[in-house]
Design a protein around this motif. Structure first.
Motif, short mmCIF file in Angstrom:
data_model
loop_
_atom_site.label_atom_id
_atom_site.label_comp_id
_atom_site.label_asym_id
_atom_site.label_seq_id
_atom_site.Cartn_x
_atom_site.Cartn_y
_atom_site.Cartn_z
N ALA A 1 0.83 -1.20 0.00
CA ALA A 1 0.00 0.00 0.00
C ALA A 1 0.86 1.26 0.00
O ALA A 1 0.56 2.23 -0.70
CB ALA A 1 -0.93 -0.01 1.22
N LEU B 1 -6.56 -5.94 -0.87
CA LEU B 1 -5.88 -4.69 -1.23
C LEU B 1 -6.05 -4.39 -2.72
O LEU B 1 -6.34 -3.26 -3.11
CB LEU B 1 -4.39 -4.77 -0.87
CG LEU B 1 -3.55 -3.52 -1.18
CD1 LEU B 1 -4.00 -2.35 -0.31
CD2 LEU B 1 -2.07 -3.81 -0.95
N TRP C 1 -6.76 -0.08 0.56
CA TRP C 1 -6.21 -0.05 1.92
C TRP C 1 -7.30 0.25 2.96
O TRP C 1 -7.32 -0.33 4.03
CB TRP C 1 -5.09 0.98 1.97
CG TRP C 1 -4.44 1.24 3.28
CD1 TRP C 1 -4.39 2.42 3.95
CD2 TRP C 1 -3.70 0.31 4.09
NE1 TRP C 1 -3.67 2.30 5.12
CE2 TRP C 1 -3.24 1.00 5.23
CE3 TRP C 1 -3.38 -1.04 3.96
CZ2 TRP C 1 -2.48 0.41 6.22
CZ3 TRP C 1 -2.63 -1.65 4.96
CH2 TRP C 1 -2.19 -0.93 6.07
#
Length: 405
Positions: free
Chosen positions: A241, A363, A368
């Motif tokens: 992320a 994800l 996120w």
């Protein structure tokens, strides 16, 4: 003249602390690089976290065979075998990177799971050697070794990631193998009871199915599963992320370093906090901090949000996992310890394997924020179960006190 059992126990604890500081450096290397290397070798975001998931799956599947080896050969022999396989796994993962083989890399990370299962058992080896009152302190002392690992692992990634310019990160996995090699002579110097002596335990052993259905074990195992599962769920996705938000690999690795430091620094005093406030209270505090880490992550996508979330996540894991481990030690007799410890770790790391693989999918599919939103109800449910357990224990203690009058 032979040494006393007390001096052997103290010697073993410090050797295990040193071995933990080397062995616990492998997961930060695997987790911080596994997703990135997996994406590089597979070319698929969906498969990116498969190597990390296979490590956790290998760890979960190794808990029962490792426990069997410890009963037959003794803990020292099993731990040394784990270090040897840790060396082989690092070298195999490096070969996978050098050859561009995703399958070879995955086999290397999966093989590291047996070493991970042995490293995770160090905390039980320390707790079994001391009295019940000293177990939280013994567990915390072993976990302090992770503080050194928190520096070694991420820094090794930074120092060695470009050792082979044509094969990024291959040098980091060679470094992982070298750390396992350094742990081997420490583990060989352990003075553990012979397997036959460990099996001469007091009283009959209950069937594992009976123990697994007791409320104490259910709550203790649940706390460990949620603490470790959610930590892995978030920790696995965080580096990807961060890179996806424009931060560098070095910044992602430093974020993992701060996270792992937060995981282990509190171990200097977690045992004392448990002695003062109780296992359930400290475990609940850990779960609440894990929930707070999710809220911090939802506040923004700046570097301070990622790092702040990872620090809170590490603190929450420390209190939650050490507290849950101490709770588990109250659920078995000496005759039952090996199988109950193995079952507890199988449940924890089986969940971690699923969580780490699922985080990559989530994800890529939802982002996120979705990962952090999903974990909040799980934290709430775990806190409710702990609260109900504390109420039951308090009621039972009150009834026993009245009956004794």
């Amino acid at each position: 003249m032979s040494s006393s059992p007390l001096s052997d126990a103290q010697r073993n604890v410090w050797l295990l602390v040193a071995a933990q500081s080397l062995g616990a450096a492998a997961p930060p290397i695997l987790i911080s690089l596994g997703g990135l290397v997996g994406q590089m070798l597979s070319g698929s975001a969906a498969l990116a976290t498969l190597p990390v998931s296979l490590y956790h799956l290998g760890l979960a599947l190794s808990t029962l065979p490792a426990a069997l080896l410890m009963r037959r050969l003794g803990r020292r022999a099993a731990y040394c075998l784990g270090a040897v396989l840790g060396m082989a796994s690092g070298l195999l993962a490096a070969v996978g990177v050098l050859e561009g083989s995703f399958a070879t890399f995955c086999i290397g990370t999966a093989l590291a799971g047996f070493y991970g299962a042995c490293v995770q058992n160090y905390r039980f080896a320390a707790s079994d050697a001391v009295s019940a009152e000293q177990r939280p302190q013994a567990i915390s002392r072993i976990m302090v070794g992770g503080l050194v690992a928190a520096v070694i692992g991420p820094q090794l990634v930074i120092w060695t990631r470009d050792a082979w310019p044509a094969a990024p990160f291959a040098g980091s996995f060679v470094g992982q193998a070298a750390l396992a090699l350094l742990a081997l002579p420490l583990l060989w110097r352990l003075r553990m009871p012979a397997p036959q002596a460990e099996q001469q335990a007091d009283g009959p052993a209950r069937p594992l199915a009976v123990i697994a259905r007791t409320p104490r074990f259910i709550v203790a195992a649940m706390a460990g599963v949620v603490s470790y599962g959610l930590m892995s769920f978030l920790m696995t996705a965080a580096p990807m992320a961060m890179v996806g938000c424009g931060f560098t690999v070095g910044e992602a690795a430093l974020g993992i370093q701060w996270h792992v430091l937060a995981m282990f620094v509190p171990s200097f005093f977690t045992g004392r906090l448990i002695a003062r406030w109780g296992k359930v209270t400290i475990t609940a505090l850990g779960l609440a901090l894990i929930g707070a880490s999710g809220l911090m992550a939802l506040m923004g996508l700046q570097l301070q949000h990622f790092w702040g979330s990872l620090v809170l996540l590490g603190l929450g894991w420390n209190f939650g996992f050490i507290g849950a481990t101490a709770m588990v030690t109250e659920t078995y007799t000496a005759a039952e310890r090996a199988k109950v410890q193995a079952l507890n770790d199988f449940l924890i790391f089986g969940t971690v394997a699923v969580a780490s693989f699922g985080s990559g999918h989530l994800l890529g599919a939802s982002g996120w924020d979705a990962i952090n939103l999903l974990m909040l109800p799980l934290v709430g449910a775990a806190l409710l179960m702990l609260g109900a357990h504390a109420w039951r224990e308090r009621s039972r203690a009150g009834t026993s006190a009245l009956a004794g009058r």
